[in-house]
Design an enzyme around this catalytic site. Sequence first.
Site, PDB file in Angstrom:
ATOM      1  N   ARG A 274       6.603  -2.487 -18.371  1.00 35.70           N
ATOM      2  CA  ARG A 274       6.465  -2.150 -16.912  1.00 35.70           C
ATOM      3  C   ARG A 274       7.767  -1.616 -16.500  1.00 35.70           C
ATOM      4  O   ARG A 274       8.127  -0.555 -15.775  1.00 35.70           O
ATOM      5  CB  ARG A 274       6.056  -3.317 -16.012  1.00 35.70           C
ATOM      6  CG  ARG A 274       4.656  -3.491 -15.937  1.00 35.70           C
ATOM      7  CD  ARG A 274       4.225  -4.601 -14.738  1.00 35.70           C
ATOM      8  NE  ARG A 274       2.930  -4.800 -15.162  1.00 35.70           N
ATOM      9  CZ  ARG A 274       1.850  -4.340 -14.659  1.00 35.70           C
ATOM     10  NH1 ARG A 274       2.028  -3.091 -13.869  1.00 35.70           N
ATOM     11  NH2 ARG A 274       0.509  -4.643 -14.829  1.00 35.70           N
TER      12      ARG A 274
ATOM     13  N   ASP B  68      -8.064   4.454  -2.747  1.00 36.74           N
ATOM     14  CA  ASP B  68      -8.530   3.042  -2.950  1.00 36.74           C
ATOM     15  C   ASP B  68      -9.789   2.902  -1.999  1.00 36.74           C
ATOM     16  O   ASP B  68     -10.825   2.233  -2.240  1.00 36.74           O
ATOM     17  CB  ASP B  68      -7.439   1.987  -2.435  1.00 36.74           C
ATOM     18  CG  ASP B  68      -6.454   2.043  -3.589  1.00 36.74           C
ATOM     19  OD1 ASP B  68      -6.678   2.339  -4.782  1.00 36.74           O
ATOM     20  OD2 ASP B  68      -5.171   1.684  -3.197  1.00 36.74           O
TER      21      ASP B  68
ATOM     22  N   ARG C  70     -12.858   4.777  -3.273  1.00 37.37           N
ATOM     23  CA  ARG C  70     -13.530   3.721  -4.465  1.00 37.37           C
ATOM     24  C   ARG C  70     -14.242   2.652  -3.710  1.00 37.37           C
ATOM     25  O   ARG C  70     -15.544   2.542  -4.246  1.00 37.37           O
ATOM     26  CB  ARG C  70     -12.459   3.247  -5.484  1.00 37.37           C
ATOM     27  CG  ARG C  70     -11.871   4.121  -6.304  1.00 37.37           C
ATOM     28  CD  ARG C  70     -10.717   3.648  -6.976  1.00 37.37           C
ATOM     29  NE  ARG C  70     -10.409   4.583  -8.141  1.00 37.37           N
ATOM     30  CZ  ARG C  70      -9.200   4.802  -8.569  1.00 37.37           C
ATOM     31  NH1 ARG C  70      -8.246   3.844  -8.363  1.00 37.37           N
ATOM     32  NH2 ARG C  70      -8.844   5.581  -9.429  1.00 37.37           N
TER      33      ARG C  70
ATOM     34  N   HIS D  73      -0.668  -0.408  -3.976  1.00 33.35           N
ATOM     35  CA  HIS D  73      -1.628   0.373  -4.813  1.00 33.35           C
ATOM     36  C   HIS D  73      -1.580  -0.360  -6.161  1.00 33.35           C
ATOM     37  O   HIS D  73      -0.939  -0.103  -7.127  1.00 33.35           O
ATOM     38  CB  HIS D  73      -1.390   1.877  -4.978  1.00 33.35           C
ATOM     39  CG  HIS D  73      -2.169   2.616  -5.761  1.00 33.35           C
ATOM     40  ND1 HIS D  73      -3.590   2.331  -5.636  1.00 33.35           N
ATOM     41  CD2 HIS D  73      -1.937   3.472  -6.903  1.00 33.35           C
ATOM     42  CE1 HIS D  73      -4.184   3.311  -6.441  1.00 33.35           C
ATOM     43  NE2 HIS D  73      -3.260   3.859  -7.415  1.00 33.35           N
TER      44      HIS D  73
END
Length: 312
Positions: free
Chosen positions: A87, A147, A150, A174
């Site tokens: 990451r 989001d 969705r 997010h």
Amino acid sequence: MNKVTVVGSGFVGATVAQYVADKELADVVVVDILEGIPQGKSLDMMQAAPINGHDCNLIGTNDYAETKNSDIVVITAGIARKPGMTRDDLLKINANIVKEVAEKTVKLSPDAIYIVVTNPLDVMTYLTWKTTKLPTSRVIGMAGVLDSARFQAFIGMELGFSVEDTKAMVLGGHGDLMVPIPRFSTVNGIPITELMPADRIEALAERTRNGGAEIVGLLKAGSAYYAPGASVAHMVEAILRDKNRLLPCAVYADGEYGLKDVYIGLPAVLGREGMKKIVELKLTAEESAALKKSADSIKENIDQMNKLLVAV
Ligand code: APR
């Protein structure tokens, strides 16, 4: 005609350009470091214009000079996480890309409003704000609209009602810690809490939290782009048409919701000046705690990015 620059001519960038032109919102300049890709995709979209019926000009380029005096700059440039990459590796690479893009574009378009899409979204939006030194009203992240869309799609699928009547509000960062708020999610004004049992709502909220990952799992290589592209175009429309739409977006919190010095998804009003105001709603103790947890995680990532970039 308004002018929108989209940096990154990959899946998301090209889809943003397509939707912005199809809605006849602005001329579009697509920029990439890859030679030929932005030019080829833009020319292809120009050839779709007679069929789709718009007179927007789309150009692809490797030269930032073409972006001069843009009304909106959309940043989608970046890379996706590849196998073996941590990451932190991704954070460092995308931070360097976004910083470079922000520096180059703001010199030529100092009056632009920025919409940031590159992940990790909330952190990259913060970096864009720091780099461009623009007012926070003119640097916004795209995630809440996606989001929420969705969540709306899943509510519509579950109930069998038109998604045109579904509205949803997803706050927070997010990522896994986003905060879908069922109380503020409705079908034509009826809260979904009146229409579905709690366990089904939680299942849809969980699917929303994993919405991006579910698509990555199916596509294998690459991530979502139709809904992200449509979400950006929705925000572009709200801004250029000065609609004053109330949309969840990654915005700079300066005390709102008890959060400070962080970009995070909150309900905001979008119009021609950008983010006009954050709308403060009374949250339950549970919702507030979830939002705080999400903000803490974003702040940790901002600190980590600052270490990786030395200083921003
Ligand atoms: N300057 C300009 N463009 C760049 C740069 C740079 N320094 N570095 C990379 N790019 C371009 C790449 O050449 C590529 O065309 O960014 C584009 C990214 O496109 P894709 O790899 O197709 O990625 P995409 O699916 O569009 O996602 C872009 O949006 O949703 C987020 O997580 C996603 O961060 C990712 C971003």
